[in-house]
Scaffold this motif. Structure first.
Motif, PDB file in Angstrom:
ATOM      1  N   VAL A  61       5.269  -4.450   9.230  1.00 42.70           N
ATOM      2  CA  VAL A  61       5.041  -3.005   9.081  1.00 42.70           C
ATOM      3  C   VAL A  61       6.167  -2.090   8.000  1.00 42.70           C
ATOM      4  O   VAL A  61       5.830  -1.391   7.485  1.00 42.70           O
ATOM      5  N   PRO A  62       7.258  -2.328   8.424  1.00 40.14           N
ATOM      6  CA  PRO A  62       8.446  -2.013   7.645  1.00 40.14           C
ATOM      7  C   PRO A  62       8.135  -1.952   6.053  1.00 40.14           C
ATOM      8  O   PRO A  62       8.070  -1.215   5.208  1.00 40.14           O
ATOM      9  N   ALA A  63       7.484  -3.420   5.720  1.00 41.78           N
ATOM     10  CA  ALA A  63       7.168  -3.661   4.331  1.00 41.78           C
ATOM     11  C   ALA A  63       6.145  -2.640   3.891  1.00 41.78           C
ATOM     12  O   ALA A  63       6.122  -2.252   2.671  1.00 41.78           O
ATOM     13  N   LEU A  64       4.998  -2.506   4.663  1.00 44.41           N
ATOM     14  CA  LEU A  64       4.014  -1.821   4.703  1.00 44.41           C
ATOM     15  C   LEU A  64       4.352  -0.239   4.143  1.00 44.41           C
ATOM     16  O   LEU A  64       3.957   0.361   3.437  1.00 44.41           O
ATOM     17  N   LEU A  65       5.178   0.181   5.269  1.00 43.82           N
ATOM     18  CA  LEU A  65       5.842   1.435   4.862  1.00 43.82           C
ATOM     19  C   LEU A  65       6.374   1.559   3.617  1.00 43.82           C
ATOM     20  O   LEU A  65       6.261   2.657   2.968  1.00 43.82           O
ATOM     21  N   THR A  66       7.265   0.828   3.428  1.00 42.79           N
ATOM     22  CA  THR A  66       7.952   0.414   1.905  1.00 42.79           C
ATOM     23  C   THR A  66       6.846   0.708   0.831  1.00 42.79           C
ATOM     24  O   THR A  66       7.173   1.447  -0.206  1.00 42.79           O
ATOM     25  N   VAL A  83      -2.008  -3.024  -3.650  1.00 42.29           N
ATOM     26  CA  VAL A  83      -2.625  -4.346  -3.281  1.00 42.29           C
ATOM     27  C   VAL A  83      -1.707  -5.439  -3.105  1.00 42.29           C
ATOM     28  O   VAL A  83      -1.596  -6.109  -2.243  1.00 42.29           O
ATOM     29  N   ALA A  84      -0.895  -5.318  -4.351  1.00 43.87           N
ATOM     30  CA  ALA A  84       0.212  -6.710  -4.357  1.00 43.87           C
ATOM     31  C   ALA A  84       1.014  -6.524  -2.966  1.00 43.87           C
ATOM     32  O   ALA A  84       1.484  -7.475  -2.383  1.00 43.87           O
ATOM     33  N   SER A  85       1.699  -5.296  -2.764  1.00 43.07           N
ATOM     34  CA  SER A  85       2.588  -5.213  -1.513  1.00 43.07           C
ATOM     35  C   SER A  85       2.014  -5.652  -0.350  1.00 43.07           C
ATOM     36  O   SER A  85       2.462  -6.415   0.153  1.00 43.07           O
ATOM     37  N   VAL A  86       1.006  -5.094  -0.145  1.00 43.61           N
ATOM     38  CA  VAL A  86       0.121  -5.397   1.003  1.00 43.61           C
ATOM     39  C   VAL A  86       0.132  -6.760   1.146  1.00 43.61           C
ATOM     40  O   VAL A  86       0.395  -7.643   2.333  1.00 43.61           O
ATOM     41  N   VAL A  87      -0.690  -7.549   0.105  1.00 39.47           N
ATOM     42  CA  VAL A  87      -0.673  -8.977   0.371  1.00 39.47           C
ATOM     43  C   VAL A  87       0.319  -9.629   0.411  1.00 39.47           C
ATOM     44  O   VAL A  87       0.680 -10.499   1.355  1.00 39.47           O
ATOM     45  N   ILE A  88       1.566  -9.329  -0.277  1.00 41.29           N
ATOM     46  CA  ILE A  88       2.622 -10.130  -0.245  1.00 41.29           C
ATOM     47  C   ILE A  88       3.276  -9.829   1.249  1.00 41.29           C
ATOM     48  O   ILE A  88       3.723 -10.971   1.889  1.00 41.29           O
ATOM     49  N   SER A  89       3.175  -8.639   1.698  1.00 44.51           N
ATOM     50  CA  SER A  89       3.915  -8.568   2.949  1.00 44.51           C
ATOM     51  C   SER A  89       3.074  -9.449   4.110  1.00 44.51           C
ATOM     52  O   SER A  89       3.929  -9.660   4.862  1.00 44.51           O
ATOM     53  N   THR A  90       1.873  -9.190   3.689  1.00 42.95           N
ATOM     54  CA  THR A  90       1.068  -9.931   4.914  1.00 42.95           C
ATOM     55  C   THR A  90       1.212 -11.476   4.885  1.00 42.95           C
ATOM     56  O   THR A  90       1.813 -12.084   6.013  1.00 42.95           O
ATOM     57  N   LEU A  91       1.253 -11.848   3.817  1.00 43.91           N
ATOM     58  CA  LEU A  91       1.793 -13.538   3.527  1.00 43.91           C
ATOM     59  C   LEU A  91       3.087 -13.758   4.202  1.00 43.91           C
ATOM     60  O   LEU A  91       3.269 -14.730   4.989  1.00 43.91           O
ATOM     61  N   VAL A  92       3.964 -12.947   3.422  1.00 47.93           N
ATOM     62  CA  VAL A  92       5.487 -13.373   3.890  1.00 47.93           C
ATOM     63  C   VAL A  92       5.584 -13.222   5.489  1.00 47.93           C
ATOM     64  O   VAL A  92       6.064 -14.214   6.037  1.00 47.93           O
TER      65      VAL A  92
END
Lengths: 230, 904
Positions: free
Chosen positions: B445-450, B485-494
């Protein structure tokens, strides 16, 4: 010394003991009667009128002490009780109840005879011998004089009384209580130290070797006895 | 080792052997579909018939009612008084279970199997009480309405709209010996209801209103009929099976039911039960914990626990597994266990979500074409997706950190542009980097916000028109979309990887903990060690206090506790129940739930060897399902370790017993020899004398007789010694203390020894003023006899023996010196031990008891005894006697009146 014709009643529930006693006593010309229980004993005494009773304390029916008590209500018949080791309290109770002496099983004929004679002699004599003399000890009851190995001995009145009681019962055991009663009187039965001290003093005065007393013999746990080879 | 067989073990043993173990009692249920049908009457009538046959029947609990027939019948039985409890000022009545168990009749009548018990009673529910009665071997008659049967709850709810509470698990009607349907025409029942002739508890009024509608009543009746029909079908089938008649279809393969934490799970569980019933198969309820669910709060967990418990009540097995996704985990599980049938609930996800991801059912079907998936409908309207309040998603710190994650790249960007980096689009990488870092350290969630903020900020600061959102050239749209998109994918995976890693690490930790427990247990030395290890580990792993109770003298006793607690009587009762019944009891179970510990029976192959209690009432109340599993593993390990310790104790005790017996045999042999040897001489001599026909010389005869006599005396002494020894050992020696003269005792001892001392000059050295010492004359006499005799035995001929005494502080010391060869140093300490004989003097006779008897007697007087070697040869034996003995063991003085002195 054979006591001809004296009648003895032997009371023991064990046949072997009765047999042994009958054989030994008959050999000394005693007339022997037997009983195997307390009740039998009481009836036998009435029936046979013995001169001496040898009574086992471990009878099955009646307590030996009870037999003695009942007898003592009406007769002064001399009684010797037979007991076992470690039953000092039984012996004391029997003596206090009126028995004259005791024998600890196993015993030999020699001991038996000595005690028998002492017990019978007591009652037989109405006038006791005035002088007791044995092995160097001389006690003149009439003149209140005591000498040991030829030398006269000075005794305190208590010591003399003590010796006198022992002499009068020579050969027979006297319990501590009996001694205390007879020498000091009623109420003194628990004063053991009095007795001990006086016995000790007496021994020191009349015994040739006080540390190995010859005349005044301790009966452990029961009392004292003046040795007598009569 | 004491172990209790569980009632289950006993019951199964009974099935096998048909032997002498007490079987479980038989349950007969009078079943109907509504109150007033006449169940109680039927029950009483049946019981009355049996009463006339002479069966011992007791009424456990039958509620009084206005029905005259019932009352009349009731009076014919022995009625046990009810148990009254007061709680919060209100009095409740319940069945007096303990009294019933004590009374132990053949048959007990209990009305209303489905009743819920008031607080304070041992069991929460009446059916648990009936369970206990049956376990004790008592038969039970009871009444039940079909809507109280667990598996029928949903059917009842859908037919009549009534959700029923207080249900009875299916295993009871299933295990019932007889199920009797009590039917009654529904119209008649309706009329009676409206006439007010039917009794039921006031709180059930609302339900009754619903039930007693014509349609509902008919439906309930049909439900009851079908239930009984199905049960009788079961009986038939198992009858056929037992008779080996084929054609009976064996249960088909196992059914797997997947539940989640939501409300629908209950319905799903019951459906699973029904299906397993119909297809006569075993079933397992499974819950998959995915990484994102792991961090979920406590409420969900307790709901889940309840569902699992329901499943167990209904007879299914349960398991919780973890996996990356639900579908994957379920598929794996099904594959591993060869399960072909899976039951799932209808997806409760909103329509729009289903667009993204297929439902569980679809995924499963797609993955393996050979499996059957059953989807259970739900009347649960899917909740519209409501955004939960903001703070549920993110904590303050995380918020700040994600903002920092936006601010920092911005500042950096401003520094680098337009000097170092000419094209602003390249600054995207900075933001991407920031998102990666944020998702790694803070979560999804924080990553998504970021990510979202990054896009906006990027637009604002770096994309023309500057300092304005939007209005950019269309090509930048690709940049933004790419970034987002990249951010969302990365944060989800990570973040998913993070959770999985965490989960894996936790798993590894658990395994390590279990391994460490095993290792520590295997190195534990004794029972105490083992218990301590177990409790320490439980404290470390679960952070909970624990106690262990083991039976001692047939009583369960608190043997170890992690914090030194005591257990009060209510806790002990729960623990004892768990021990007796072989089931867990205590906190959060159906039995004794008011206890603060939960008690697990420690069960091994030999039976139940004890109970372990874990404090669940403090800290986090509900156990995580994994924790429950882990705890179960700990309990099992503990049980086997304790069993091992008990075996070891038994073995060592057996060893000691064996050694003692060996020693005793040796002693007996020695004594037997010592007793027989003199007897041999005596018998020999007597035999010769007996057989002699006058051949023997009188002198010889005398000599023989002397020998025999001496041996007889010796035998007498030996017997005396043995008796003394046994008296000392058994503690029955009673000493009577009287002040006595040492000289007197010594003299008496010397006298008693008589001619045994002929060969030795005796010297006695005792001062005349030696104080009188309290002693048991006879015993000390014996001591002196033994000591002097000993000196004589070990002295050479003419060897002098000296006996002396002197006063010492608080007592008197007596010393006996001989001039013998002395005693070897190493033996000096041991000569006072029983049966010890100095090796040098093998040819000297005696049992070796004499000195140990002396020691026993002297010590009973409070004195000491010892031996020393003289520097110039010879042995000195000495003992002391205190003048004021601290132990005064006085014999009872004969308190008899002195006889009248009859002598002069």
């Amino acid at each position: 010394m054979n006591d001809k014709g004296l009648r003895v009643l032997v009371v023991d529930d064990e046949r072997a003991i009765r047999r042994f006693l009958r054989t030994s006593l008959s050999a000394y010309n005693y007339m022997v009667y037997e009983a195997s229980s307390g009740q039998e004993a009481l009836t036998a005494v009435i029936a046979h009128r013995p001169d001496l009773l040898i009574l086992d304390l471990g009878l099955p029916d009646l307590d030996g002490i009870e037999v003695i008590r009942q007898l003592r209500e009406w007769t002064r018949l001399p009684i010797i009780v037979l007991s076992v080791r470690e039953r000092e309290s039984d012996k004391i109770s029997a003596l206090d109840a009126g028995a004259d002496d005791y024998l600890t099983k196993p015993f030999g004929v020699g001991e038996l005879m000595a005690r028998l004679r002492a017990a019978v002699r007591r009652t037989a004599q109405l006038d006791p011998e005035p002088v007791f003399s044995m092995d160097g000890l001389e006690v003149d009851l009439a003149h209140r004089r005591v000498s040991s190995q030829g030398r006269e001995v000075q005794l305190t009145p208590t010591e003399y009384d003590l010796l006198r009681v022992l002499v009068l019962n020579a050969g027979k055991v006297l319990t501590h209580r009996q001694l205390l009663r007879q020498v000091w009187g009623l109420g003194y039965e628990e004063e053991m130290h009095l007795l001990r001290v006086n016995i000790s003093n007496l021994r020191r005065k009349i015994e040739p070797e006080p540390s190995r007393p010859y005349f005044i013999v301790t009966e452990p746990g029961v009392g004292y006895r003046l040795r007598s080879n009569l | 080792m004491v172990a209790k067989t569980t009632p289950r073990q006993e019951a199964s043993a009974q099935e096998d052997a048909g032997g002498n173990l007490r079987p479980r009692g038989r349950l007969k249920i009078f079943l109907s579909y509504a109150p007033g049908a006449g169940k109680t009457l039927a029950m009483l009538e049946d019981a009355y018939r049996r009463l006339e046959e002479g069966v011992d029947i007791v009424v456990g609990f039958v509620e009084p009612r206005d029905d005259k027939l019932v009352q009349d019948l009731l009076e014919k039985f022995e009625i046990l008084p009810q148990h009254v409890i007061s709680a919060a000022g209100i009095s409740y009545v319940g069945m007096d279970l303990d009294r019933l168990l004590n009374r132990h009749p053949e048959l007990v009548l209990v009305d209303h199997l489905a009743r819920e018990n008031p607080p304070g009673l041992r069991h929460e529910a009446r059916y648990l009480e009936v369970d206990e009665l049956l376990d004790a071997g008592i038969d039970v008659y009871t009444t039940l309405n079909v809507y109280h049967v667990e598996s029928q709850v949903d059917a009842v709810a859908s037919l009549t709209g009534v959700s029923v509470h207080g249900t009875v698990p299916d295993r009871l009607p299933e295990q019932a010996y007889q199920l009797e349907l009590v039917d009654h025409p529904p119209q008649d029942l309706l009329e009676r209801y409206h006439a007010g002739k039917i009794s039921f508890p006031p709180r059930a009024r609302a339900n009754m209103e619903m039930f007693f509608q014509p349609g509902n009543l008919f439906a309930l009746r049909e439900l009851a009929l079908r239930y009984v029909a199905r049960r009788s079908n079961e009986f038939m089938r198992s009858y056929l099976e037992r008779r080996g008649i084929s054609g009976a279809e064996n249960g088909s393969s196992r059914l797997l039911v997947c539940i989640s934490g939501n409300e629908d799970a209950q319905r799903l569980v019951r459906a699973g039960r029904r299906m397993s019933d119909e297809t006569r198969s075993e079933w397992t309820v499974i819950h998959v914990e995915t990484p994102d669910q792991m961090d979920r709060g406590e409420e969900n967990r307790s709901t889940l626990a309840q569902h699992m418990r329901l499943a167990e009540i209904l007879g299914g097995s349960t398991e919780t597994i973890t996996g990356r996704s639900v579908a994957e985990a379920v598929r794996e599980y099904a594959r591993m266990h060869h399960i072909r049938r899976i039951m799932v609930g209808r997806s409760s996800r909103a329509q729009w979500k289903r667009f993204w991801r297929a439902s569980l059912a679809e995924t499963l079907l797609r993955s393996d074409p050979t499996i059957s998936v059953y989807v259970v409908g739900s009347d649960h309207t899917p909740q519209p997706f409501r955004v939960p309040p903001f703070w549920k998603w993110i904590t303050r710190i995380q918020l700040l950190a994600s903002l920092a994650g936006v601010v920092l790249p911005t500042l950096l960007g401003m520094a680098l542009w337009p000097t170092v980096i000419s094209r602003s689009a390249n600054l995207v990488m900075l933001y991407l980097l920031s998102v990666v870092i944020t998702s790694f350290f803070l979560g999804f969630v924080p990553a998504l916000l970021t990510a979202l903020l990054s896009v906006l900020v990027f637009d604002f600061f770096f994309i023309p028109p500057l300092f304005k959102l939007f209005g950019f050239a269309p090509e930048y749209a690709f940049t933004f979309i790419g970034l987002l998109v990249a951010s969302v994918v990365i944060s989800t995976l990570v973040s998913r990887e993070r959770s999985l890693t965490r989960a894996a690490r936790r798993r590894a930790e658990q395994v390590t903990e279990l391994y460490e427990l095993s290792r520590d247990l295997s190195t534990a030395v004794d029972m105490e060690d083992i218990l301590r290890t177990i409790l320490d580990h439980i404290q470390r792993t679960f952070e909970r206090e624990a106690v262990i109770l083991l039976p001692k003298n047939n009583q369960l006793v608190l043997t170890a506790s992690s914090a030194g607690q005591e257990l009060d009587s209510s806790e002990m009762t729960a623990a004892e129940w768990a021990f007796q019944q072989g089931r867990s009891a205590g906190f959060n179970t159906g039995t004794f739930s008011y206890a603060s510990f939960r008690y697990f029976p420690l069960e091994t192959s030999s039976g139940i060897i004890g109970v372990m209690g874990v404090c669940l009432s403090s800290g986090i109340l509900n156990l995580h399902p994994e924790e429950t599993r882990q705890l179960g593993a700990y309990v099992t390990k503990a049980a086997s370790a304790i069993e091992r310790a008990l075996f070891a104790e038994e073995a060592s005790q057996a060893e000691i017993l064996r050694a003692t017996e060996k020693l005793q045999t040796a002693l007996l042999n020695s004594i037997s020899h010592d007793l027989r040897t003199p007897l041999a001489s005596i018998t020999g001599v007597l035999d010769s004398l007996r057989m002699d026909d006058g051949i023997l010389d009188p002198a010889i005869r005398r000599e023989l007789a002397e020998t025999a006599y001496g041996e007889a005396e010796r035998l007498n002494r030996l017997v005396g010694n043995l008796l003394d020894m046994s008296r000392l050992e058994s503690g029955t020696l009673r000493i009577s203390l009287q002040p006595a003269d040492i000289q007197d005792v010594v003299g008496a001892a010397l006298n008693a020894l008589g001619h045994r001392l002929d060969d030795h000059p005796i010297r006695v050295d005792i001062p005349g003023d030696l104080p009188l010492v309290p002693m048991d004359y006879v015993l000390i006499n014996q001591v002196l006899i033994n000591l002097i005799e000993n000196a004589a035995k070990y002295s050479p001929e003419d060897g002098p023996i000296t006996i002396s005494a002197q006063p010492i502080e608080n007592g008197v010391k007596v010393v006996i010196d001989d001039a013998g060869p002395g005693i070897p140093e190493e033996d000096l300490q041991h000569i006072f031990e029983k049966f010890y004989r100095v090796k040098r003097f093998e040819n000297v006779v005696g049992t070796g008891l004499g000195l140990s008897i002396c020691k026993g007697i002297v010590e009973v007087h409070g004195g000491k005894i010892w031996a020393e070697n003289h520097p110039d040869g010879g042995v000195q034996m000495a003992f002391t006697l205190p003048t004021k003995p601290s132990k005064l063991i006085a014999q009872e003085v004969a308190k008899e009146p002195i006889q009248e002195e009859l002598r002069a």
